[in-house]
Design a protein around this motif. Structure first.
Motif, short mmCIF file in Angstrom:
data_model
loop_
_atom_site.label_atom_id
_atom_site.label_comp_id
_atom_site.label_asym_id
_atom_site.label_seq_id
_atom_site.Cartn_x
_atom_site.Cartn_y
_atom_site.Cartn_z
N HIS A 1 0.83 -1.23 -0.01
CA HIS A 1 0.02 0.09 0.12
C HIS A 1 0.66 1.23 0.00
O HIS A 1 0.66 2.37 -0.73
N GLU A 2 1.92 1.19 0.56
CA GLU A 2 2.78 2.46 0.93
C GLU A 2 3.36 2.75 -0.37
O GLU A 2 3.71 4.16 -0.55
N LYS B 1 -5.33 -1.01 -0.94
CA LYS B 1 -6.09 -0.16 0.21
C LYS B 1 -5.25 -0.30 1.60
O LYS B 1 -4.66 -1.31 1.44
N PRO B 2 -5.39 0.43 2.08
CA PRO B 2 -4.69 0.05 3.60
C PRO B 2 -4.83 -1.48 4.14
O PRO B 2 -6.14 -1.51 4.30
N PRO C 1 -0.10 2.88 -3.63
CA PRO C 1 -1.68 3.15 -3.00
C PRO C 1 -2.67 3.01 -3.87
O PRO C 1 -3.87 2.93 -3.70
#
Length: 495
Positions: free
Chosen positions: A53-54, A61-62, A57
């Protein structure tokens, strides 16, 4: 680096982890990482062997480890598998090898499905071990991977490395895959049973696979690891775990089905002069609508080519007066969809084409309607229903259905299980009643030989209609409904 928190209400929380100095010991544990010295590094500045995600993105999704699937769900899958193992038993799985076309030219990597299902790890040369503890229902998750190597990564792309095995993929213990035999020796020696589908291979290309090949010096040491162990096949157990799809898995398959179905309908709007161009358009459409790519080599068969069920040359011209059969589908997050449509090149069915097509469509609609758990039908039972429906319809169209005529006209099974694989959970019986959460294809087909045994108006025709379907309690969920299939709808696309 991302640290995944699996506590709380089942929601994943990601936060910045300070990158630790790697321990000197071969075996790295979560505890050993937590006790190391740290330097501040943002996860977004690090490089991994797959999207997180980081760094991506726009894709994840988180909390998601792979598209649509959270790290928590992967942990729950491992727990479910561990609960089905005897106490103190272990499951051992290996990642897929890189496949080579010639010399150093490789094919696109595709992860081994059982390994991916349990880990979400999408790199080659890795081993996962799920070790059930002897005294309770807990387990230890070992993940052995390629270490970070700047020189190799310059050529091959980023690797996640051993630190990410713990911090991102939630392994309890990790280590260098090149030392895997040392790590596995004690684990296997202590195990009550070893559940695995790994087999020694005569040829191999990856570093790990060479451990199991006769050409690798350490093969003797590796095979000895299993010599004194009680070895059981893993496939029946993992099939049982993968059999029922979660809501997240169904959502991924619906995304793949929706995107692929739209690509099919767009293709039917246009005229085509070659199988190759149509195949290329479909693959482009899958990606344009959100799929990662094609789930399998497509069949695009014009005219009599459609009678070859797995025709994949896709190199012929398309005759304006004929039908075209396209069997293709995209994948999203490694989850596939499977669609077949047959339509007239010029946009309008002839009378005999329409009659044969409607006989097939009626059968398909009937069988899809029975894909509900409350009906207690198996795929084999649905196949029998399809045979009876086609037998009656073809008799009404003037076919002599005596002898083995139906087997000649409809030579394949009505359907198969789908999921991470086009033919999912291989070896799973089609005799068992369908359950809520299973996903299957329903794909009756008719292939009329050009012989005097069959009515002249239908000779040489080949057609199949296929949808991907999720079984629910009281009704089916068609995952591919965007691909039109009614005669009126198909013809309206070109009017």
């Amino acid at each position: 680096m991302t640290k995944t928190d699996l506590t709380g209400q089942g929601l994943l929380k990601t936060y910045k982890l300070i990158a630790p100095i790697a321990p000197k010991s071969l075996l790295i544990t979560r505890h050993s990482l937590q006790s190391r010295l740290y330097t501040s590094t943002s996860a977004a500045d690090l490089q991994f062997g797959q999207p997180v995600h980081e760094t991506h993105p726009h894709l994840l999704k988180p909390g998601e480890l792979t598209p649509g699937i959270t790290a928590l769900e992967y942990a729950q899958r491992r727990s479910k598998l561990a609960s089905k193992l005897p106490k103190n038993a272990v499951a051992v799985l290996a990642a897929a090898d890189v496949k080579y076309r010639s010399g150093p030219v490789f094919y696109q990597f595709h992860q081994e499905s059982n390994f991916f299902y349990l880990t979400g790890f999408n790199e080659p040369e890795a081993v996962a071990v799920i070790e059930r503890t002897p005294n309770d229902n807990d387990h230890t998750f070992h993940l052995f991977v390629r270490p970070k190597d700047p020189k190799a990564e310059q050529w091959e792309g980023s690797r996640s490395g051993t630190q990410a095995a713990i911090d991102v993929f939630n392994a309890d213990e990790t280590g260098d895959i090149n030392e895997v035999e040392k790590h596995l020796a004690q684990i296997i020696a202590d195990a009550s049973e070893v559940h695995t589908d790994l087999q020694p291979k005569p040829t191999a290309t990856s570093a790990f696979a060479r451990l199991f090949s006769n050409s690798y010096p350490k093969v003797e040491a590796m095979t000895k690891l299993f010599e004194n162990a009680t070895v059981r096949p893993l496939k029946p157990t993992i099939n049982d775990v993968r059999n029922i799809k979660s809501n997240a898995e169904i959502a991924n398959m619906r995304k793949a089905g929706q995107a692929s179905g739209r690509a099919f309908t767009e293709a039917m709007r246009q005229g085509w002069t070659s199988e190759k161009n149509l195949a290329s358009f479909l693959e482009y459409g899958f990606k344009r609508h959100g799929c990662d790519g094609s789930a399998y080599v497509p069949v695009v068969a014009g005219g009599r080519n459609a009678s070859q069920i797995h025709y994949v040359r896709n190199d012929d011209v398309l005759n304006e007066s004929s039908l075209v059969l396209a069997d293709a589908g995209g994948e999203y997050g490694n989850y596939i969809t499977d669609i077949t449509r047959t339509w007239p090149i010029l946009g309008a069915f002839s009378g005999p084409e329409k009659d044969l097509y409607n006989a097939l469509l009626t059968t398909q609609r009937t069988c899809i309607s029975l894909c509900r758990a409350s009906a207690s039908n198996s795929l084999d039972k649905l196949h029998e229903i399809a045979e009876k429906s086609l037998q009656d319809s073809l008799s009404q169209l003037g076919f002599n259905m005596s002898g083995n005529a139906l087997e000649t006209l409809f030579p394949h099974h009505l359907g198969h299980y789908i999921g991470l694989d086009v033919h999912d959970t291989p070896g799973q019986s089609r005799k068992l009643p369908l359950q809520t959460g299973q996903c299957v294809t329903i794909e009756p087909g008719l292939y009329v030989p050009d012989t005097e045994d069959f009515p002249a108006a239908f000779r040489g025709m080949g057609m199949r209609i296929e949808d991907s379907v999720c079984v629910l309690d009281e009704h089916p969920l068609v995952l591919t409904t965007e691909a039109v299939k009614e005669v009126d709808d198909i013809e309206a696309l070109r009017s």
